[in-house]
Design an enzyme around this catalytic site. Sequence first.
Site, PDB file in Angstrom:
ATOM      1  N   ASP A  30       0.589   5.121   0.861  1.00  0.00           N
ATOM      2  CA  ASP A  30      -0.233   6.051   1.766  1.00  0.00           C
ATOM      3  C   ASP A  30       0.364   7.359   1.431  1.00  0.00           C
ATOM      4  O   ASP A  30      -0.032   8.076   0.633  1.00  0.00           O
ATOM      5  CB  ASP A  30      -0.031   5.547   3.291  1.00  0.00           C
ATOM      6  CG  ASP A  30      -0.955   6.462   4.142  1.00  0.00           C
ATOM      7  OD1 ASP A  30      -1.647   7.308   3.559  1.00  0.00           O
ATOM      8  OD2 ASP A  30      -0.904   6.207   5.276  1.00  0.00           O
ATOM      9  N   SER A  31       1.349   7.806   2.461  1.00  0.00           N
ATOM     10  CA  SER A  31       1.810   9.283   1.955  1.00  0.00           C
ATOM     11  C   SER A  31       2.793   9.316   0.909  1.00  0.00           C
ATOM     12  O   SER A  31       3.268  10.076   0.391  1.00  0.00           O
ATOM     13  CB  SER A  31       2.546   9.664   3.358  1.00  0.00           C
ATOM     14  OG  SER A  31       3.789   8.881   3.594  1.00  0.00           O
ATOM     15  N   GLY A  32       3.430   7.933   0.644  1.00  0.00           N
ATOM     16  CA  GLY A  32       4.555   7.806  -0.412  1.00  0.00           C
ATOM     17  C   GLY A  32       5.952   8.270   0.017  1.00  0.00           C
ATOM     18  O   GLY A  32       6.810   7.980  -0.668  1.00  0.00           O
ATOM     19  N   THR A  47       7.753   6.028   2.033  1.00  0.00           N
ATOM     20  CA  THR A  47       8.618   5.018   2.130  1.00  0.00           C
ATOM     21  C   THR A  47       9.263   4.949   0.794  1.00  0.00           C
ATOM     22  O   THR A  47      10.512   4.670   0.328  1.00  0.00           O
ATOM     23  CB  THR A  47       7.869   3.724   2.330  1.00  0.00           C
ATOM     24  OG1 THR A  47       7.076   4.174   3.637  1.00  0.00           O
ATOM     25  CG2 THR A  47       8.777   2.466   2.590  1.00  0.00           C
ATOM     26  N   ILE A  65       0.692  -0.995  -0.127  1.00  0.00           N
ATOM     27  CA  ILE A  65      -0.082   0.068   0.208  1.00  0.00           C
ATOM     28  C   ILE A  65       0.848   1.403  -0.113  1.00  0.00           C
ATOM     29  O   ILE A  65       1.849   1.343   0.782  1.00  0.00           O
ATOM     30  CB  ILE A  65      -0.998   0.083   1.194  1.00  0.00           C
ATOM     31  CG1 ILE A  65      -1.849   1.097   1.397  1.00  0.00           C
ATOM     32  CG2 ILE A  65      -0.147  -0.127   2.441  1.00  0.00           C
ATOM     33  CD1 ILE A  65      -3.197   1.075   2.255  1.00  0.00           C
TER      34      ILE A  65
HETATM   35  P1  IMP Z   1       3.732   5.638   3.202  1.00  0.00           P
HETATM   36  O1  IMP Z   1       5.206   5.542   3.419  1.00  0.00           O
HETATM   37  O2  IMP Z   1       3.099   6.623   3.992  1.00  0.00           O
HETATM   38  O3  IMP Z   1       3.394   5.525   1.911  1.00  0.00           O
HETATM   39  O4  IMP Z   1       3.330   4.151   3.953  1.00  0.00           O
HETATM   40  C1  IMP Z   1       3.514   3.102   3.396  1.00  0.00           C
HETATM   41  C2  IMP Z   1       3.408   1.743   4.589  1.00  0.00           C
HETATM   42  O5  IMP Z   1       2.558   2.125   5.359  1.00  0.00           O
HETATM   43  C3  IMP Z   1       3.052   0.626   4.107  1.00  0.00           C
HETATM   44  O6  IMP Z   1       3.794  -0.179   3.340  1.00  0.00           O
HETATM   45  C4  IMP Z   1       2.169  -0.191   5.068  1.00  0.00           C
HETATM   46  O7  IMP Z   1       3.205  -0.841   5.869  1.00  0.00           O
HETATM   47  C5  IMP Z   1       2.006   1.001   6.379  1.00  0.00           C
HETATM   48  N1  IMP Z   1       0.221   1.224   5.789  1.00  0.00           N
HETATM   49  C6  IMP Z   1       0.004   2.344   5.319  1.00  0.00           C
HETATM   50  N2  IMP Z   1      -1.599   2.426   5.491  1.00  0.00           N
HETATM   51  C7  IMP Z   1      -1.952   1.360   5.998  1.00  0.00           C
HETATM   52  C8  IMP Z   1      -3.146   0.527   6.171  1.00  0.00           C
HETATM   53  O8  IMP Z   1      -4.208   1.155   6.127  1.00  0.00           O
HETATM   54  N3  IMP Z   1      -3.111  -0.470   6.931  1.00  0.00           N
HETATM   55  C9  IMP Z   1      -1.784  -1.378   7.156  1.00  0.00           C
HETATM   56  N4  IMP Z   1      -0.512  -1.002   6.778  1.00  0.00           N
HETATM   57  C10 IMP Z   1      -0.675   0.489   6.268  1.00  0.00           C
END
Ligand code: IMP
Length: 184
Positions: free
Chosen positions: A109-111, A113, A107
């Site tokens: 979310d914020s991008g 990672t 997934i």
């Molecule tokens: P980002 O760096 O904000 O894009 O976060 C990505 C990571 O956050 C993903 O690889 C997940 O491990 C975790 N994550 C984000 N949203 C969810 C969710 O709704 N359920 C479980 N894990 C999430």
Amino acid sequence: MATEAQLGTHELTRVVFSEEEIQRRVAEMARDITEFYGPEEDLLVVGLLKGSFIFVADLVRRIDLPLHVDFLVAASYDGTRSTGAVNLLYDPSASLKDRSVLLVEDIIDSGTTLARLLPILQERQPRSLEVCTLLHKRLVTMEKEARWVGFDCPSEFLIGYGLDYSENFRHLPYIGALRADGGA
Ligand code: IMP
Ligand code: MG
């Protein structure tokens, strides 16, 4: 539906993507990926652990090309700093150099990672570097977009099909949303 044993004391609000919907979409994505890369390409699928482990397993079994599979484990150190970095806790053992690398995420979310991880992988001089994610949560503008997105999803906390809540629920065959008061 989840059994009581799978959910424990937690309550599921609703099923967001059923097992059938996920399987259908994964098969479509695998077909697109098969068409995008030819059989001549040296394809390396790299799954971002832990969340992508089920998605990777289902996806690669439907990609009709020779390929290799590896994984990486990234840990974000956000802390209070907005400039937090990403560290690789497990680095793919396979070399990325001159290969067609497909990074698979559960997934976005914020991008954050991905934004931090991609430059690290790019440094290893892959021939190409593309991103495939099962879920895309927000409308974020990223320097590099995922070429394949399974589903745009609501801004709720989702579990199942690899996604966890405190390490629980990764084994559910569908994706659901937990009740806000359900075991938080
Ligand atoms: P980002 O760096 O904000 O894009 O976060 C990505 C990571 O956050 C993903 O690889 C997940 O491990 C975790 N994550 C984000 N949203 C969810 C969710 O709704 N359920 C479980 N894990 C999430
Ligand atoms: Mg997680």
